[in-house]
Design an enzyme around this catalytic site. Structure first.
Site, short mmCIF file in Angstrom:
data_model
loop_
_atom_site.label_atom_id
_atom_site.label_comp_id
_atom_site.label_asym_id
_atom_site.label_seq_id
_atom_site.Cartn_x
_atom_site.Cartn_y
_atom_site.Cartn_z
N LYS A 1 0.81 -1.22 0.00
CA LYS A 1 0.00 0.00 0.00
C LYS A 1 0.85 1.27 0.00
O LYS A 1 0.47 2.27 -0.60
CB LYS A 1 -0.95 0.01 1.21
CG LYS A 1 -2.15 -0.90 1.05
CD LYS A 1 -3.10 -0.71 2.22
CE LYS A 1 -4.32 -1.59 2.09
NZ LYS A 1 -5.29 -1.39 3.16
N ASP B 1 -9.90 3.35 1.73
CA ASP B 1 -10.07 2.89 3.12
C ASP B 1 -10.72 3.98 3.96
O ASP B 1 -11.50 3.70 4.89
CB ASP B 1 -8.71 2.52 3.74
CG ASP B 1 -8.26 1.13 3.30
OD1 ASP B 1 -9.12 0.33 2.89
OD2 ASP B 1 -7.05 0.85 3.36
P1 NAP Z 1 -0.34 -1.97 9.65
O1 NAP Z 1 -0.03 -0.86 8.70
O2 NAP Z 1 0.60 -3.11 9.76
O3 NAP Z 1 -0.53 -1.31 11.09
C1 NAP Z 1 -0.78 -2.11 12.22
C2 NAP Z 1 -0.99 -1.22 13.43
O4 NAP Z 1 -1.40 -2.06 14.49
C3 NAP Z 1 0.27 -0.48 13.89
O5 NAP Z 1 -0.10 0.76 14.40
C4 NAP Z 1 0.80 -1.40 15.00
O6 NAP Z 1 1.45 -0.69 16.01
C5 NAP Z 1 -0.49 -1.94 15.58
N1 NAP Z 1 -0.27 -3.25 16.16
C6 NAP Z 1 0.19 -4.36 15.53
N2 NAP Z 1 0.24 -5.39 16.40
C7 NAP Z 1 -0.17 -4.91 17.60
C8 NAP Z 1 -0.31 -5.50 18.88
N3 NAP Z 1 -0.03 -6.80 19.09
N4 NAP Z 1 -0.76 -4.74 19.89
C9 NAP Z 1 -1.05 -3.43 19.68
N5 NAP Z 1 -0.92 -2.80 18.48
C10 NAP Z 1 -0.50 -3.56 17.44
O7 NAP Z 1 -1.76 -2.61 9.31
P2 NAP Z 1 -3.00 -1.91 8.61
O8 NAP Z 1 -2.95 -2.08 7.14
O9 NAP Z 1 -3.14 -0.54 9.15
O10 NAP Z 1 -4.21 -2.82 9.11
C11 NAP Z 1 -4.63 -2.82 10.45
C12 NAP Z 1 -5.86 -3.70 10.62
O11 NAP Z 1 -6.94 -3.17 9.87
C13 NAP Z 1 -5.66 -5.12 10.12
O12 NAP Z 1 -6.27 -6.00 11.01
C14 NAP Z 1 -6.37 -5.13 8.79
O13 NAP Z 1 -6.86 -6.41 8.46
C15 NAP Z 1 -7.52 -4.18 9.07
N6 NAP Z 1 -8.05 -3.59 7.83
C16 NAP Z 1 -9.35 -3.84 7.55
C17 NAP Z 1 -9.89 -3.29 6.42
C18 NAP Z 1 -11.33 -3.58 6.10
O14 NAP Z 1 -11.72 -3.36 4.96
N7 NAP Z 1 -12.13 -4.01 7.05
C19 NAP Z 1 -9.13 -2.48 5.56
C20 NAP Z 1 -7.79 -2.23 5.91
C21 NAP Z 1 -7.27 -2.80 7.06
P3 NAP Z 1 3.04 -0.43 16.01
O15 NAP Z 1 3.24 0.91 15.36
O16 NAP Z 1 3.39 -0.46 17.43
O17 NAP Z 1 3.67 -1.55 15.22
#
Ligand code: NAP
Length: 522
Positions: free
Chosen positions: A309, A346
């Site tokens: 992304k 998003d």
């Molecule tokens: P990302 O860029 O990898 O970001 C993950 C975030 O979660 C970071 O801020 C990370 O914090 C935090 N995190 C990861 N593991 C953690 C833990 N064990 N405890 C606390 N915080 C934690 O991922 P993303 O693309 O933003 O996606 C995040 C979530 O949204 C995913 O579950 C994804 O499936 C979901 N999502 C859903 C949709 C939908 O259409 N429903 C669309 C997009 C995303 P740090 O900075 O500390 O690493």
């Protein structure tokens, strides 16, 4: 070539074979034929994989009867030897014998692999053509390479169809296969496709590049080659019968993408709105590979998912200011001039479900996380005038996002005392299980809890929030809204939201059912 062979071919060519040949397998002759019989109503072109039977000859009288009762059925008999990737352990002579008998039983086509044919006398191979059309086949289980030289070797043996099946280890291998089909399809009757998860493009688009037909499986558990798609999916999800030169190609690109629900939802939307398009799961191991395909296939629209992304941004010709601010792109459009434009839907996926429920202006909203999805949520909500708070596991990214979006930072120990209109989980905590939650019960003080996670359909966080009296917005709503916005950007048509939602719910239910052990089963 014998006179009878010539007359058969002249009969077969104008026949125009159906696009999809369903490979039928079983280890029991009666079950094989029963299975074929059950398929005939929807599939008039079957391949009998005789090599899956311990004693293939036992099936032939049953196949003969089936062919006599079903004159509209076209069948290929295949008895592939083990050294060529099949299951038949017998000698070359017994392979020829079985294929000859299958032809006598009424199979209009017989398949023999190049390795076997090359060891036979010319007359032995040509004898197989006396009653049936001959498919000379070659499978490369490792790569897609040397297609032209392999074909050169193959055409030294007269046959009615030359079938070249390779393995895609990159998305671009599909382009190689399709260019090969386009170049040689006028001179020879070809069947060409790439195996493997990455070969999906050639399985769908090979037929418009020059492949006489393609193969499908009866069910996901009965695949005869890696990456094979079921006949039902090829027809109803991907609408292979309608694929033509004007069909636009879309896809979700990421690594991995095998579990993505996007093909189900997007193909349903394309079908519902009568858009001549097909949407594929594109497993891109590198961005370079993906971008080469975008140009050469060409691909008209992409949903970009993890891990590309952010990285895709520098390869785009332009992005809207909103996407630039977020620093992540989940939607690419390829314009007529070949330029690539990036968008982020998003944010719409977060804002739209909330706007349907509350006024966002001045609403107090806590966003958990500071990754790509959280960034989209924070910027989207700030643009609507919400008061946004950020809580992230690691201080740095949280502070950076708060600074860029003019949002506030909050600390975990303060949560017990704070109340919000909405709490949004934009972390992966709780994904794939019902154990983990990013918050404890006493930290959930909110009217609405919006969990971006959609698998499982109810996370532990959602369950706890419900118990605390909050209204829950499931991640599936975000998924459908962001997909709907992509559809609108690509097609200019309003998205069939209800249909898209229904398809995703169904797909998730099917997935849950597949993973839940049946009652009574240990
Ligand atoms: P990302 O860029 O990898 O970001 C993950 C975030 O979660 C970071 O801020 C990370 O914090 C935090 N995190 C990861 N593991 C953690 C833990 N064990 N405890 C606390 N915080 C934690 O991922 P993303 O693309 O933003 O996606 C995040 C979530 O949204 C995913 O579950 C994804 O499936 C979901 N999502 C859903 C949709 C939908 O259409 N429903 C669309 C997009 C995303 P740090 O900075 O500390 O690493």
């Amino acid at each position: 070539m014998s006179a009878s062979a010539t007359s058969y071919i002249s009969r077969l060519r104008p026949l125009r074979l159906p696009r999809v040949c369903v490979a039928v397998t079983d280890s029991d002759p009666s079950a094989l034929v029963d299975k074929a019989e059950a398929l005939i109503r929807d599939n008039t072109f079957l391949e009998f994989r005789l090599d899956y039977l311990p004693r293939p000859a036992l099936a032939l009288p049953k196949i003969k009867r089936l062919m006599e009762y079903n004159p509209h059925l076209t069948a290929i008999a295949t008895c592939r030897r083990a050294p060529s990737g099949g299951k038949f352990q017998g000698s070359l002579a017994s392979q020829l014998d079985i294929l000859g008998k299958a032809s006598a039983a009424g199979c209009q086509l017989v398949d023999i692999e190049l390795q076997s044919a090359a060891k036979c006398k010319a007359e032995q191979v040509q004898r197989l053509r006396s009653r049936s059309a001959l498919i000379l086949s070659y499978h490369d289980f490792r790569a897609t390479k040397n297609l032209d030289t392999t074909l050169e070797k193959m055409v030294a043996i007269p046959a009615d169809f030359y079938k070249l099946v390779s393995t895609a280890t990159t998305l671009y291998d599909n382009v190689t296969m399709m260019k090969f089909l386009e170049k040689n399809g006028d001179r020879h009757s070809l069947v060409g496709l790439c195996m493997g998860e990455q070969g999906i493009i050639s399985r769908l688009l090979g037929v418009r590049a020059g492949s006489a037909f393609t193969f499908a499986s009866v069910s996901p558990d009965e695949r005869t080659a890696p990456g094979q798609i079921t006949a039902q999916e090829l027809r109803s999800t991907y609408r292979i019968e309608q694929v033509d030169v004007a069909t636009r190609v879309y896809g979700v690109a990421g690594d991995p993408v095998v579990h993505s629900l996007s093909p189900a939802i997007m193909n349903a939307a394309l079908r519902r709105e009568n858009v001549n398009g097909v949407y594929l799961a594109l497993h891109a191991k590198t961005l370079k590979d993906l971008l080469n395909c975008v140009r050469d296939i060409p691909i008209h629209g992409l949903s970009i998912t993890m891990p590309y992304k952010e990285a895709v941004l520098k390869h785009l010709d332009n992005t809207d200011s909103h996407t630039t601010k977020i620093g992540a792109c989940n939607t690419v459009v390829r314009a007529q001039d070949g330029n690539l434009y990036g968008f982020n839907t998003d944010a719409a996926g977060v804002v739209r479900p909330l706007e349907q429920r509350i006024t966002l202006e001045k609403a107090r909203i806590l966003v958990l996380g500071a990754g790509g999805a959280a960034r989209a949520a924070v910027f989207g909500l700030k643009e609507r005038g919400a008061e946004v708070y950020i809580l992230n596991r690691t201080a740095g990214p949280g502070q950076k996002l708060a600074h860029q979006a003019r949002a506030r930072i909050t600390k975990r120990p303060d949560l017990k005392k704070l109340t919000f209109d909405v709490i949004i989980n934009a972390t992966p905590v709780g994904m794939g299980n019902t154990r983990d939650s990013p918050l404890n019960e006493n930290e959930i003080n909110t009217r609405y809890l919006f969990d971006m996670i959609y698998d499982p359909a109810e996370t532990r966080l959602m369950k706890m929030a419900k118990e605390r009296g909050a209204e829950v917005i499931p991640g599936i709503e975000m998924f459908v809204h962001q997909a709907a916005r992509q559809f609108e950007i690509w097609t200019g048509k309003p998205a069939p939201w209800d249909d898209m939602m229904r398809v995703v719910i169904l797909a998730l239910q099917e997935r849950t059912a597949r993973h839940t052990p049946k009652a009574g089963k240990k």
